[in-house]
Structures are given as structure tokens and as C-alpha cells.
Write a protein that holds these residues in place. Structure first.
Motif, PDB file in Angstrom:
ATOM      1  N   THR A  47       0.846  -1.194   0.000  1.00  0.00           N
ATOM      2  CA  THR A  47       0.000   0.000   0.000  1.00  0.00           C
ATOM      3  C   THR A  47       0.881   1.244   0.000  1.00  0.00           C
ATOM      4  N   LEU A  48       0.289   2.355  -0.421  1.00  0.00           N
ATOM      5  CA  LEU A  48       0.903   3.672  -0.305  1.00  0.00           C
ATOM      6  C   LEU A  48      -0.063   4.557   0.476  1.00  0.00           C
ATOM      7  N   LYS A  49       0.448   5.260   1.482  1.00  0.00           N
ATOM      8  CA  LYS A  49      -0.401   6.118   2.300  1.00  0.00           C
ATOM      9  C   LYS A  49      -0.009   7.570   2.083  1.00  0.00           C
ATOM     10  N   VAL A  50      -0.940   8.360   1.538  1.00  0.00           N
ATOM     11  CA  VAL A  50      -0.715   9.787   1.307  1.00  0.00           C
ATOM     12  C   VAL A  50      -1.590  10.571   2.277  1.00  0.00           C
ATOM     13  N   SER A  51      -0.995  11.517   2.994  1.00  0.00           N
ATOM     14  CA  SER A  51      -1.751  12.326   3.952  1.00  0.00           C
ATOM     15  C   SER A  51      -1.515  13.809   3.679  1.00  0.00           C
ATOM     16  N   PHE A  52      -2.549  14.605   3.948  1.00  0.00           N
ATOM     17  CA  PHE A  52      -2.503  16.048   3.734  1.00  0.00           C
ATOM     18  C   PHE A  52      -2.829  16.744   5.057  1.00  0.00           C
ATOM     19  N   ALA A  53      -2.160  17.860   5.325  1.00  0.00           N
ATOM     20  CA  ALA A  53      -2.420  18.597   6.564  1.00  0.00           C
ATOM     21  C   ALA A  53      -2.238  20.088   6.327  1.00  0.00           C
ATOM     22  N   LYS A  97       2.333  14.260   2.735  1.00  0.00           N
ATOM     23  CA  LYS A  97       3.280  13.225   3.139  1.00  0.00           C
ATOM     24  C   LYS A  97       2.926  11.889   2.495  1.00  0.00           C
ATOM     25  N   LEU A  98       3.964  11.114   2.224  1.00  0.00           N
ATOM     26  CA  LEU A  98       3.819   9.767   1.676  1.00  0.00           C
ATOM     27  C   LEU A  98       4.525   8.789   2.607  1.00  0.00           C
ATOM     28  N   ALA A  99       3.827   7.711   2.999  1.00  0.00           N
ATOM     29  CA  ALA A  99       4.407   6.664   3.841  1.00  0.00           C
ATOM     30  C   ALA A  99       4.486   5.369   3.040  1.00  0.00           C
ATOM     31  N   LEU A 128       8.139  10.439   3.056  1.00  0.00           N
ATOM     32  CA  LEU A 128       8.523  11.598   2.253  1.00  0.00           C
ATOM     33  C   LEU A 128       7.560  12.738   2.552  1.00  0.00           C
ATOM     34  N   THR A 129       8.058  13.959   2.539  1.00  0.00           N
ATOM     35  CA  THR A 129       7.204  15.107   2.819  1.00  0.00           C
ATOM     36  C   THR A 129       7.470  16.229   1.837  1.00  0.00           C
ATOM     37  N   GLN A 130       6.417  16.966   1.529  1.00  0.00           N
ATOM     38  CA  GLN A 130       6.484  18.155   0.678  1.00  0.00           C
ATOM     39  C   GLN A 130       5.817  19.290   1.439  1.00  0.00           C
ATOM     40  N   GLN A 131       6.478  20.433   1.538  1.00  0.00           N
ATOM     41  CA  GLN A 131       5.978  21.534   2.361  1.00  0.00           C
ATOM     42  C   GLN A 131       4.911  22.350   1.643  1.00  0.00           C
TER      43      GLN A 131
END
Length: 245
Positions: free
Chosen positions: A37-43, A70-72, A156-159
Motif C-alpha cells: 500500500t501507499l499512504k498519502v496524507s494532507f495537513a 506526506k507519503l508513507a 517523504l514530505t512536501q511543504q
């Protein structure tokens, strides 16, 4: 007989500081087993104002930043399944995972140390960011004490809040049966996978539960934990190693 469709493997690629161009392809890392799986989260960055005004009811929230995406990802590595293009025997799994660990290591740029920008690719999925965390678990050892298998979890994170990037791909749909890659892995009859079965479960039924990852690699299986019904598997395939459990 037509050639089997090549298996699309996930990959990490280094980017320039502006996240625009892929660079230094000798640092790129291709996975052995694709993630399940790939987990993408937004905040969004928000804060609740304090003091002043009418305090009745729910306080209004104020947006104070650009937010983050962010991607986990969790990956598996095994010395019994060699990466594409690599020759020679590998007896320590850290020789395989070090190319992933490269992206967590800060590099000197001017008077600062910053981790390299990285692009995660898998089929039509693309995510650009900075590797902010990495955890490697070594869980299976040879008699000499060398780790043979490892799971690597990284984030991984993107600002900023980023939209999904869809890359063109000719890969077959997920779950489609795949032919084993390379030479036939064994001479015994192939085993059809029942609905909902896994390589680990089928291997355990043959007394080979500890070899399920090498069996998956030898059969060219993309997702060992989700087999297509009727997919043919050679459970006698895989490299045999002397290990202690």
C-alpha cells in the motif's frame, strides 16, 4: 509464445534542489518487492485565535501556513532476490537497503546540510519530496550473524498541499496473472493460487513458510500478499540458504 509483460517496479530517484529534474542516476534505487500500500496524507497548518471578542460558541480557525503532503511507504528486501542489473552473491541485506538510506543522509550545500530531493515512482504514481524519516528492521540472520531480510519504512514530505501526479504507463491492471520471469524456477507442477491466498500461506502449507519471499522473487510476483485467483506458482523455486531461526 508471447513474452511476459515486464514487471513495473517502484523506484526512488534523486532530484535537483528545485524538484524539477532527475539527476545522478547512479544513486537511484529500485525496489525488490513492490509495496502493498501507499499512504498519502494532507495537513493544513491552522491555529485557534485566543483572547478578545465574543468567546461563545466554537472559535474560528485561522489558516497560518502552506500545509504539508506526506507519503508513507514500507518496502521489503531479501538477499535471495537480487535487484535487476546486479550480479554476484549478496550475503548481507544492508548492501541492498543502503541505496534507500542514501536519501535520508544530509549532503552539504554551501554552509548547510540538507537531504537530497527524491522522487518516488511506481507505475502511474509519482511523489516528490524530502525523506524525513526512515526505519529499517533486520529480522532474519545467517549463522555468521549477517542480516538476510529487512523491512524499510520511510516517509517523504512536501511543504505544501500537492495534487496527485499521474504518469502515463503501459503496465497491466493490478491483480492480473503474471508469468514467472526468467528461466523456469523448478521442474515440479505449478500450484494454482486459490482466491484470497498469499505466497506466505501457500509456502507454509508446503513447509516452506520461511522461504516465501525468495519463492515470490523467483516467480516474479509483484505483490506476495495479494495473488490473483488461478495464478500459477512454483513453490519449489527460490534460493536455499543456511540460516538459523
Amino acid at each position: 509464445m508471447p513474452e511476459p509483460t515486464p514487471l513495473a517496479k517502484a523506484e526512488l530517484r534523486q532530484l535537483d534542489a528545485n524538484f524539477e529534474h532527475e539527476i545522478e542516476n547512479d544513486t537511484w534505487a529500485k525496489v525488490q518487492f513492490n509495496p502493498e500500500t501507499l499512504k498519502v496524507s494532507f495537513a493544513n497548518q491552522v491555529q485557534t485565535p485566543s483572547g478578545g471578542g465574543d468567546q461563545r460558541g466554537t472559535p474560528a480557525r485561522q489558516f497560518v501556513g502552506a500545509g504539508t503532503t506526506k507519503l508513507a511507504v514500507q518496502l521489503w528486501f531479501d538477499v535471495t532476490g537480487q535487484p535487476e542489473g546486479q550480479s554476484g552473491a549478496v550475503d548481507d541485506v544492508r548492501l541492498l537497503t543502503k541505496k534507500v538510506a542514501f536519501f535520508i543522509t544530509p549532503k552539504k550545500e554551501g554552509d548547510k546540510f540538507v537531504p537530497p530531493a527524491v522522487r518516488f515512482l511506481w507505475g502511474s504514481f509519482q511523489f516528490d519530496g524530502i525523506m524525513e524519516s526512515l526505519e529499517e528492521s533486520l529480522e532474519f540472520f545467517s549463522p555468521e550473524g549477517k542480516p538476510l531480510r529487512a523491512s524499510v519504512s520511510f516517509g517523504l514530505t512536501q511543504q505544501k498541499i500537492t495534487a496527485f501526479v499521474f504518469r502515463p504507463t503501459d503496465a497491466p491492471p493490478p491483480g492480473a496473472p503474471r508469468a514467472p520471469s526468467g528461466k523456469p524456477p523448478g521442474t515440479t507442477p505449478m500450484t494454482p493460487a486459490p482466491q484470497g491466498s498469499t505466497v506466505q500461506g501457500l509456502a507454509a502449507g508446503q513447509g516452506k513458510g520461511g522461504d516465501w519471499q525468495s519463492i515470490a522473487s523467483a516467480n516474479g510476483i509483484e505483490n506476495p500478499r495479494q495473488l490473483a485467483a488461478g495464478q500459477l506458482i512454483d513453490l519449489q523455486a527460490g534460493v536455499k540458504l543456511g540460516v538459523k531461526r
